[in-house]
Design a protein around this motif. Structure first.
Motif, PDB file in Angstrom:
ATOM      1  N   HIS A   2       0.832  -1.203   0.000  1.00 22.06           N
ATOM      2  CA  HIS A   2       0.000   0.000   0.000  1.00 22.06           C
ATOM      3  C   HIS A   2       0.867   1.253   0.000  1.00 22.06           C
ATOM      4  CE1 HIS A   2      -3.774  -2.135   1.782  1.00 22.06           C
ATOM      5  NE2 HIS A   2      -3.556  -2.427   0.525  1.00 22.06           N
ATOM      6  N   ASN A   3       1.879   1.244   0.851  1.00 21.72           N
ATOM      7  CA  ASN A   3       2.765   2.406   0.923  1.00 21.72           C
ATOM      8  C   ASN A   3       3.491   2.626  -0.399  1.00 21.72           C
ATOM      9  OD1 ASN A   3       2.012   2.758   3.598  1.00 21.72           O
ATOM     10  ND2 ASN A   3       3.727   1.559   4.388  1.00 21.72           N
ATOM     11  N   GLN A   4       3.916   1.527  -1.023  1.00 20.02           N
ATOM     12  CA  GLN A   4       4.605   1.663  -2.298  1.00 20.02           C
ATOM     13  C   GLN A   4       3.658   2.193  -3.376  1.00 20.02           C
ATOM     14  OE1 GLN A   4       6.178  -2.248  -2.941  1.00 20.02           O
ATOM     15  NE2 GLN A   4       7.871  -2.002  -1.497  1.00 20.02           N
ATOM     16  N   LEU A   5       2.424   1.672  -3.410  1.00 22.82           N
ATOM     17  CA  LEU A   5       1.453   2.182  -4.374  1.00 22.82           C
ATOM     18  C   LEU A   5       1.134   3.645  -4.109  1.00 22.82           C
ATOM     19  CD1 LEU A   5      -1.091  -0.765  -4.753  1.00 22.82           C
ATOM     20  CD2 LEU A   5       0.789  -0.150  -6.251  1.00 22.82           C
TER      21      LEU A   5
ATOM     22  N   VAL B 111       5.833  13.068 -21.603  1.00 24.03           N
ATOM     23  CA  VAL B 111       6.555  12.275 -20.605  1.00 24.03           C
ATOM     24  C   VAL B 111       6.536  10.822 -21.054  1.00 24.03           C
ATOM     25  CG1 VAL B 111       6.679  11.569 -18.195  1.00 24.03           C
ATOM     26  CG2 VAL B 111       5.842  13.856 -18.775  1.00 24.03           C
ATOM     27  N   ASP B 112       7.715  10.223 -21.095  1.00 21.15           N
ATOM     28  CA  ASP B 112       7.815   8.785 -21.381  1.00 21.15           C
ATOM     29  C   ASP B 112       7.495   8.046 -20.079  1.00 21.15           C
ATOM     30  OD1 ASP B 112       8.274   6.293 -22.297  1.00 21.15           O
ATOM     31  OD2 ASP B 112      10.354   6.640 -22.934  1.00 21.15           O
ATOM     32  N   TYR B 113       6.178   8.024 -19.744  1.00 20.34           N
ATOM     33  CA  TYR B 113       5.765   7.530 -18.435  1.00 20.34           C
ATOM     34  C   TYR B 113       5.996   6.030 -18.278  1.00 20.34           C
ATOM     35  CZ  TYR B 113       1.618   5.723 -20.792  1.00 20.34           C
ATOM     36  OH  TYR B 113       0.779   5.035 -21.613  1.00 20.34           O
ATOM     37  N   LYS B 114       6.038   5.291 -19.389  1.00 21.03           N
ATOM     38  CA  LYS B 114       6.258   3.847 -19.273  1.00 21.03           C
ATOM     39  C   LYS B 114       7.648   3.554 -18.733  1.00 21.03           C
ATOM     40  CE  LYS B 114       3.018   2.424 -22.883  1.00 21.03           C
ATOM     41  NZ  LYS B 114       2.835   1.655 -24.132  1.00 21.03           N
ATOM     42  N   GLU B 115       8.660   4.206 -19.319  1.00 19.03           N
ATOM     43  CA  GLU B 115      10.023   3.991 -18.828  1.00 19.03           C
ATOM     44  C   GLU B 115      10.196   4.566 -17.433  1.00 19.03           C
ATOM     45  OE1 GLU B 115      12.326   2.172 -20.168  1.00 19.03           O
ATOM     46  OE2 GLU B 115      10.953   1.671 -21.806  1.00 19.03           O
ATOM     47  N   TRP B 116       9.551   5.725 -17.204  1.00 19.68           N
ATOM     48  CA  TRP B 116       9.637   6.302 -15.863  1.00 19.68           C
ATOM     49  C   TRP B 116       8.981   5.382 -14.832  1.00 19.68           C
ATOM     50  CZ3 TRP B 116       5.425   7.848 -12.831  1.00 19.68           C
ATOM     51  CH2 TRP B 116       5.763   8.479 -11.637  1.00 19.68           C
ATOM     52  N   PHE B 117       7.845   4.777 -15.177  1.00 20.93           N
ATOM     53  CA  PHE B 117       7.148   3.865 -14.274  1.00 20.93           C
ATOM     54  C   PHE B 117       8.005   2.635 -13.980  1.00 20.93           C
ATOM     55  CE2 PHE B 117       4.242   0.151 -13.960  1.00 20.93           C
ATOM     56  CZ  PHE B 117       3.742   0.422 -12.704  1.00 20.93           C
ATOM     57  N   LYS B 118       8.656   2.089 -14.992  1.00 20.00           N
ATOM     58  CA  LYS B 118       9.539   0.939 -14.766  1.00 20.00           C
ATOM     59  C   LYS B 118      10.696   1.324 -13.856  1.00 20.00           C
ATOM     60  CE  LYS B 118       8.521  -1.230 -19.233  1.00 20.00           C
ATOM     61  NZ  LYS B 118       9.089  -1.664 -20.533  1.00 20.00           N
TER      62      LYS B 118
ATOM     63  N   ILE C  48      10.831   3.778 -11.482  1.00 24.33           N
ATOM     64  CA  ILE C  48      10.446   3.996 -10.089  1.00 24.33           C
ATOM     65  C   ILE C  48       9.999   2.699  -9.430  1.00 24.33           C
ATOM     66  CG2 ILE C  48       8.037   4.582 -10.556  1.00 24.33           C
ATOM     67  CD1 ILE C  48       8.262   6.713  -8.402  1.00 24.33           C
ATOM     68  N   ALA C  49       9.358   1.796 -10.209  1.00 28.57           N
ATOM     69  CA  ALA C  49       8.950   0.502  -9.646  1.00 28.57           C
ATOM     70  C   ALA C  49      10.163  -0.352  -9.319  1.00 28.57           C
ATOM     71  CB  ALA C  49       8.025  -0.217 -10.613  1.00 28.57           C
ATOM     72  N   LYS C  50      11.200  -0.256 -10.110  1.00 29.33           N
ATOM     73  CA  LYS C  50      12.411  -1.029  -9.870  1.00 29.33           C
ATOM     74  C   LYS C  50      13.097  -0.585  -8.588  1.00 29.33           C
ATOM     75  CE  LYS C  50      16.787  -2.357 -12.056  1.00 29.33           C
ATOM     76  NZ  LYS C  50      17.666  -2.176 -13.248  1.00 29.33           N
ATOM     77  N   GLU C  51      12.999   0.694  -8.258  1.00 29.97           N
ATOM     78  CA  GLU C  51      13.660   1.209  -7.058  1.00 29.97           C
ATOM     79  C   GLU C  51      13.006   0.694  -5.783  1.00 29.97           C
ATOM     80  OE1 GLU C  51      13.607   5.401  -7.351  1.00 29.97           O
ATOM     81  OE2 GLU C  51      15.054   5.504  -9.018  1.00 29.97           O
ATOM     82  N   ILE C  52      11.690   0.511  -5.798  1.00 25.80           N
ATOM     83  CA  ILE C  52      10.988   0.114  -4.570  1.00 25.80           C
ATOM     84  C   ILE C  52      10.573  -1.348  -4.580  1.00 25.80           C
ATOM     85  CG2 ILE C  52      10.121   2.462  -4.224  1.00 25.80           C
ATOM     86  CD1 ILE C  52       7.455   1.562  -5.317  1.00 25.80           C
ATOM     87  N   SER C  53      10.841  -2.073  -5.633  1.00 24.31           N
ATOM     88  CA  SER C  53      10.372  -3.452  -5.752  1.00 24.31           C
ATOM     89  C   SER C  53      11.150  -4.388  -4.835  1.00 24.31           C
ATOM     90  CB  SER C  53      10.495  -3.919  -7.205  1.00 24.31           C
ATOM     91  OG  SER C  53      10.130  -5.283  -7.316  1.00 24.31           O
TER      92      SER C  53
ATOM     93  N   ALA D 192      -7.571  -2.408 -19.358  1.00 26.10           N
ATOM     94  CA  ALA D 192      -6.498  -2.653 -20.322  1.00 26.10           C
ATOM     95  C   ALA D 192      -5.168  -2.187 -19.736  1.00 26.10           C
ATOM     96  CB  ALA D 192      -6.784  -1.921 -21.632  1.00 26.10           C
ATOM     97  N   VAL D 193      -4.128  -3.029 -19.859  1.00 21.89           N
ATOM     98  CA  VAL D 193      -2.823  -2.723 -19.301  1.00 21.89           C
ATOM     99  C   VAL D 193      -2.172  -1.629 -20.139  1.00 21.89           C
ATOM    100  CG1 VAL D 193      -0.544  -3.616 -18.744  1.00 21.89           C
ATOM    101  CG2 VAL D 193      -2.572  -5.029 -18.350  1.00 21.89           C
ATOM    102  N   ILE D 194      -1.793  -0.536 -19.457  1.00 20.06           N
ATOM    103  CA  ILE D 194      -1.122   0.585 -20.129  1.00 20.06           C
ATOM    104  C   ILE D 194       0.377   0.453 -20.007  1.00 20.06           C
ATOM    105  CG2 ILE D 194      -0.845   3.088 -20.115  1.00 20.06           C
ATOM    106  CD1 ILE D 194      -3.683   3.308 -19.068  1.00 20.06           C
ATOM    107  N   ALA D 195       0.857   0.075 -18.823  1.00 20.83           N
ATOM    108  CA  ALA D 195       2.297  -0.091 -18.592  1.00 20.83           C
ATOM    109  C   ALA D 195       2.488  -1.152 -17.532  1.00 20.83           C
ATOM    110  CB  ALA D 195       2.930   1.236 -18.159  1.00 20.83           C
ATOM    111  N   GLN D 196       3.674  -1.801 -17.547  1.00 27.39           N
ATOM    112  CA  GLN D 196       3.965  -2.828 -16.564  1.00 27.39           C
ATOM    113  C   GLN D 196       5.465  -3.024 -16.478  1.00 27.39           C
ATOM    114  OE1 GLN D 196       2.057  -6.139 -18.880  1.00 27.39           O
ATOM    115  NE2 GLN D 196       3.957  -7.219 -18.355  1.00 27.39           N
ATOM    116  N   THR D 197       5.846  -3.616 -15.347  1.00 26.35           N
ATOM    117  CA  THR D 197       7.244  -4.026 -15.205  1.00 26.35           C
ATOM    118  C   THR D 197       7.417  -5.402 -15.827  1.00 26.35           C
ATOM    119  OG1 THR D 197       6.751  -4.948 -13.031  1.00 26.35           O
ATOM    120  CG2 THR D 197       7.533  -2.683 -13.089  1.00 26.35           C
ATOM    121  N   LYS D 198       8.641  -5.780 -16.115  1.00 26.36           N
ATOM    122  CA  LYS D 198       8.889  -7.014 -16.863  1.00 26.36           C
ATOM    123  C   LYS D 198       8.997  -8.236 -15.962  1.00 26.36           C
ATOM    124  CE  LYS D 198      11.261  -4.675 -20.677  1.00 26.36           C
ATOM    125  NZ  LYS D 198      12.511  -4.572 -21.469  1.00 26.36           N
TER     126      LYS D 198
END
Length: 598
Positions: free
Chosen positions: A56-59, A201-208, A210-215, A228-234
């Protein structure tokens, strides 16, 4: 109901050792197994809850970053539109060389590259003369900054910008434009369009990123309102479309995130709704990372408990048999204790452990009871003797008071009013001393006793001194220890004025400060040092002050303080004690009581 009672009596063993055995099995061993299973489930739920809270905190952190990114993009737009250099370059590009124009705008772009996501943001500017400017060297320059239909829409609307955030916005006006793109018409001070601005903003790369930092092993997804999935981590588990639809249907559209457990993949799923973007952020956490070892541990614990259950069953039966026999003997002795008037002693030689301790405690209890009974009898006899002595002591002082009254009437017969007044003053002091039931009296009553004592001493010292009272009438009903001021005034007279012939002065002062009652007795006598020089064996504090200190200690503990302060001429004694005020009911309560006069 009777049938239930008969059934319980039928299955209940008759002997105490079997009752103890079954009670131990039912109330100890079986509950322990149940508690262990319950604790495991509780621990599992707690771990899931803690993981959910972490997710929850990460989201929430990601959601705040999206909101901040959206805000900062709009702030960047406003900064560029209000910048004088940008306006000057767009409005009159012919005044500058191309390199100079590019340098000014690139410098302004660089000042905006201070956000944490700045490496994922690109800026495009174009003026009305077809000049293009970009923050990226490799950015395309041939495509229009704002689509033609979109530009016409912005010029017609009241707002001069549009932030593309939803798939539903991608109609014919903004076709082929990626999400998270801001289109704006730049206007000058006269509200005339002088250029166009696009921030993407290239939000997909930015999202990957920031998610990588807290994952910590989980996967993150961004979906639109339809799922529909807009962006995701690999990395991590895949997100099934049916689960997404189910989560969105159950997720309330507020800012409070919820979590679900997917039993098929054994994954904990958190979902957070972004109202400003109409997006959902989803987190998938594989529970096997934490709960796999816990399940193995649970199976091992259960096997151990089953083995211990069998061992304890046998041991319990043996222990119960060894305990019940001494208890029966103890029960028999306790019945005999009443019949023999507590003259009973249990043997201690043949027992050990807890049974020995129980016998010793029983014998000690019997001894203590006998000792207490004896002590109570002695104290009762002592109380009777003390009461008799108190009755006798109350008789003797009355002879002295009767004698004073006789002396007073003889003095009045001989027209000697001074001796009569002395007898009256002395009688007041004696009566106050005889009233042993009252320890605290009103300040005004204490001052009245001081006045009686002063009257006697003035007659003895031939009006050598005067007494001045500086007491507020509001303190009349403040409570102080009885005969405490009389002791201080006595010390001032005997020790301060003994070497003086006239001009003695005593000031009795009372006031309040910090919820304390302060009383001062100040004299202009010879002072402490002179008194010690005239008589080295004299101690100004004496028995009276020591007695007064002890009374204050017994009454107020550490809340009362006595200070003896030497002055340039004389001595001051200051008392500080808790302020206790007890106004008589008749002073303020008559209006609430019906008068007897009619």
């Amino acid at each position: 109901m009777q049938a239930v009672k008969r059934f319980i009596n039928r299955i209940t063993p008759a002997k105490l050792k079997y009752r103890f055995f079954y009670a131990f099995i039912l109330s100890v061993l079986i509950p322990i197994i149940g508690i262990q299973i319950y604790q495991y489930n509780k621990l599992e739920n707690l771990i899931e809850y803690r993981i959910s809270q972490l997710n929850h905190n990460q989201l929430e952190q990601i959601a705040q970053s999206f909101e901040m990114m959206k805000t900062n993009i709009i702030m960047s737009m406003l900064t560029l539109e209000k910048d004088n250099n940008v306006i000057a370059v767009l409005r009159t590009p012919e005044r500058y060389q191309r390199a100079e124009r590019i340098g000014k705008l690139e410098e302004r772009f660089d000042t905006l590259q201070t956000y944490e996501y700045s490496s994922y943001v690109q800026y495009w500017l174009t003026d009305n003369y077809g000049n293009h400017y970009s923050s990226s060297k490799s950015a395309e320059t041939g495509s229009p900054v704002i689509p033609e239909k979109g530009l016409a829409s912005l010029l017609q609307d009241k707002t001069s910008y549009h932030l593309l955030l939803r798939e539903t916005d991608r109609n014919e006006l903004w076709d082929h434009s990626p999400l998270f793109t801001l289109f704006s018409v730049v206007k000058d001070a006269t509200n005339e369009p002088i250029g166009m601005l696009r921030i993407r903003v290239d939000y997909k790369e930015w999202f990957k990123s920031i998610a990588k930092e807290i994952s910590t092993g989980q996967s993150y997804f961004i979906t639109d309102a339809e799922g529909a999935v807009i962006a995701q981590t690999k990395n991590g588990l895949p997100l099934q479309a049916s689960i997404v639809q189910q989560l969105i249907s159950k997720q309330p559209k507020d800012h409070f995130p919820t979590y679900y457990i997917d039993k098929t993949t054994n994954a904990l799923i958190n979902i957070r709704y972004l109202s400003s973007l109409d997006w959902y952020i989803i987190n998938l956490f594989p529970l096997d990372l934490f709960l796999g070892d816990l399940k193995t541990m649970r199976d091992q614990v259960l096997v151990t408990l089953y083995i211990m259950f069998g061992i304890f069953s046998v041991v319990t039966l043996l222990i119960s048999a060894s305990i019940t026999r001494p208890l029966q003997q103890l029960q028999k002795k306790m019945k005999e204790m009443v019949q023999k008037n507590l003259k009973l002693h249990l043997p201690e030689d043949h027992y050990k452990g807890e049974i020995l301790g129980l016998h010793q405690a029983f014998n000690r209890m019997v001894y203590d009871i006998n000792h207490l009974v004896t002590q109570l009898k002695i104290e009762e006899r002592q109380k009777e003797a003390i009461h008799s002595q108190m009755l006798l002591n109350q008789i003797n002082p009355h002879f002295l008071l009767n004698t004073l009254n006789s002396i007073k009437w003889i003095a009045l017969d001989h027209k000697n009013e001074e001796i009569a007044e002395i007898c009256v003053s002395l009688g007041k002091l004696l009566e106050s001393g005889l009233n042993s039931e009252v320890e605290m009296i009103y300040l005004k009553d204490e001052l009245d006793l001081v006045g009686s004592y002063v009257y006697i001493q003035k007659y003895r010292y031939d009006q050598l001194f005067d007494v001045v009272y500086e007491v507020d009438s509001a303190l009349d009903y403040a409570l102080i220890p009885k005969l405490s001021l009389q002791t201080l005034v006595e010390n001032a007279i005997h020790h301060g004025f003994s070497q003086m012939e006239s001009g003695g002065r005593i000031v009795v002062r009372a006031y309040t400060e910090n919820k304390k009652l302060h009383i001062e007795v100040e004299d202009n006598g010879i002072g402490l040092e002179c008194a010690k020089q005239l008589d080295p064996n004299r101690n100004r504090r004496g028995i009276g002050l020591a007695n007064l200190r002890e009374r204050y200690r017994l009454l107020f503990k550490q809340d009362a303080v006595m200070q003896i302060i030497p002055l340039s001429r004389g001595t001051k004694v200051k008392l500080s004690l808790p302020l206790l005020v007890s106004i008589p009911y008749t002073l303020g309560g008559l209006s609430h009581v019906e008068h007897s006069n009619r």
